[in-house]
Design an enzyme around this catalytic site. Structure first.
Site: not given
Ligand code: AMP
Length: 298
Positions: A61, A30, A37, A151-152, A190
Site C-alpha cells: 500500500q 500497521m 488505534h 473514520q480518520k 506519521r
Molecule cells: P494504521 O495503523 O494507520 O493503518 O491505522 C489502523 C487503524 O486505525 C485504521 O482503521 C485507522 O483508520 C485507525 N486510526 C488511525 N488513526 C486514527 C485516529 N486518530 N482515530 C481513530 N482511528 C484511527
C-alpha cells in the site's frame, strides 16, 4: 496476550472460539500505536468476546518513494499497550506469511478508489488495492465477526465497507470517530515525522475542516470550502486535495443535498503527509465522524 506469527498458529489459537461461536473482533493496524488505534481496541473489547489486533506494515500500500522503510515500528511498545487494553491475540505475521513466493492475486474495488487518495496525483488506486488485498487476507485468516476501522481514514473505511458487502465477507464493519490531540490534530503514526514548527502548522488541517463545517450550514458548501482553503493558506499549506464528497459513495457534491457530506483533506506538512476529514450531517449539525453507515442511508 499471545503474539502469533503464522496463520496456522492463529487458526489453532482461535479454534475454541470458532467452535463455540464466540464473537471475534479484529483491529487491523500497521503498529506505532496511539490512542486512535486503542479506541478501536477498546470498542472491540466492549463488543466482542475475543479481541485480535493485527500488526503488519503492508508494503503493497506504499508507493515507491513513500515512507515504507522509514515507517515507525516499535512492536515491543505496541505489545505493551495492547496488553493493557485487554487484547487477547496480537497477529504480527512476517512478510512471507502474507505474500508467499508466487503471490499473484489482488482484490480491487472500482470507483471509490479512483479519487481523493486514489487519484494518480495522490497515492493512486494501487494504494487501495494494497489495502483491500491485505484486509481480505486478514479477514480470511482471522474470520472475525466484527472488524474495526477509524473514520480518520474515511475513504479506506468506505472502500473496505464496499469490499465486505460485494464479496460477502461475513463480518460487521465498525467505523469509529477520529481521536484527536487536544489542539485538534488527528492522531496519526506519521505525526512523529513533524518537526516542532510543522507540528504547530499541522493543526491548520483540523482548523480548516472546522471552518468548513461551521460556515457550510449557515452560508453554503462553496463558502465552507473557501473558508477551509483560507485557513490552510494562512498556515502556508497547499493541500494535495480539499474536497466535498458524498459521505457514503464519495461522489462529488457541489451543494448540500440532504445527505451527509464528507469534507476530506490531504496535505504534505514538512516530512509528513497528513489526512483528515469531517462529516457534515443534513441536520446542519457537525457530529463526531463515524456515525453514518450504508445501512442507515439505504
Ligand atoms: P494504521 O495503523 O494507520 O493503518 O491505522 C489502523 C487503524 O486505525 C485504521 O482503521 C485507522 O483508520 C485507525 N486510526 C488511525 N488513526 C486514527 C485516529 N486518530 N482515530 C481513530 N482511528 C484511527
Amino acid at each position: 496476550m499471545t503474539t502469533l506469527r503464522t496463520r496456522m498458529n492463529l487458526r489453532v489459537s482461535l479454534e475454541a472460539a470458532y467452535r463455540s461461536g464466540a464473537s471475534i473482533g479484529l483491529v487491523p493496524t500497521m503498529g506505532s500505536l496511539h490512542q486512535g488505534h486503542l479506541s478501536l481496541v477498546h470498542a472491540a473489547r466492549e463488543e466482542c468476546e475475543i479481541v485480535v489486533v493485527s500488526l503488519f506494515v503492508n508494503p503493497t500500500q506504499f508507493k515507491p518513494g513513500e515512507d515504507f522503510s522509514g515507517y515507525p515500528r516499535d512492536e515491543n511498545r505496541d505489545a505493551e499497550l495492547l496488553t493493557e487494553a485487554g487484547t487477547d491475540f496480537l497477529y504480527a505475521p512476517d512478510i512471507g506469511e502474507i505474500y508467499p513466493d508466487g503471490f499473484s492475486t489482488r482484490v480491487e474495488v472500482d470507483g471509490l478508489t479512483e479519487m481523493l487518495c486514489g487519484d494518480p496525483e495522490s497515492r493512486g488506486t494501487e494504494h487501495f488495492r494494497g489495502v483491500t488485498t491485505v484486509v481480505a487476507k486478514l479477514f480470511n485468516s482471522v474470520s472475525p465477526t466484527h472488524a474495526y476501522f477509524g473514520q480518520k481514514d474515511a475513504q479506506q473505511a468506505a472502500v473496505i465497507t464496499r469490499m465486505t458487502r460485494d464479496l460477502n465477507f461475513p463480518v460487521e464493519i465498525r467505523v469509529l470517530p477520529t481521536i484527536r490531540e487536544s489542539d485538534g490534530l488527528a492522531m496519526s503514526s506519521r505525526n512523529a515525522y513533524l518537526s516542532p514548527d510543522d507540528r504547530v502548522r499541522a493543526v491548520a488541517l483540523s482548523r480548516a475542516l472546522k471552518a468548513a463545517a461551521d460556515v457550510t450550514p449557515v452560508v453554503s458548501l462553496g463558502a465552507g470550502i473557501e473558508a477551509a482553503m483560507q485557513t490552510l493558506a494562512d498556515a502556508g499549506i497547499e493541500p494535495e486535495y480539499l474536497e466535498a464528497r458524498d459521505a457514503i459513495d464519495l461522489s462529488p457534491v457541489a451543494e448540500a443535498n440532504g445527505r451527509p457530506i464528507l469534507i476530506a483533506v490531504a496535505a504534505q506538512v514538512g516530512r509528513a503527509r497528513l489526512i483528515d476529514n469531517v462529516l457534515i450531517h443534513p441536520s446542519n449539525q457537525t457530529t463526531a465522524p463515524g456515525a453514518v453507515s450504508e445501512e442507515q442511508m439505504s
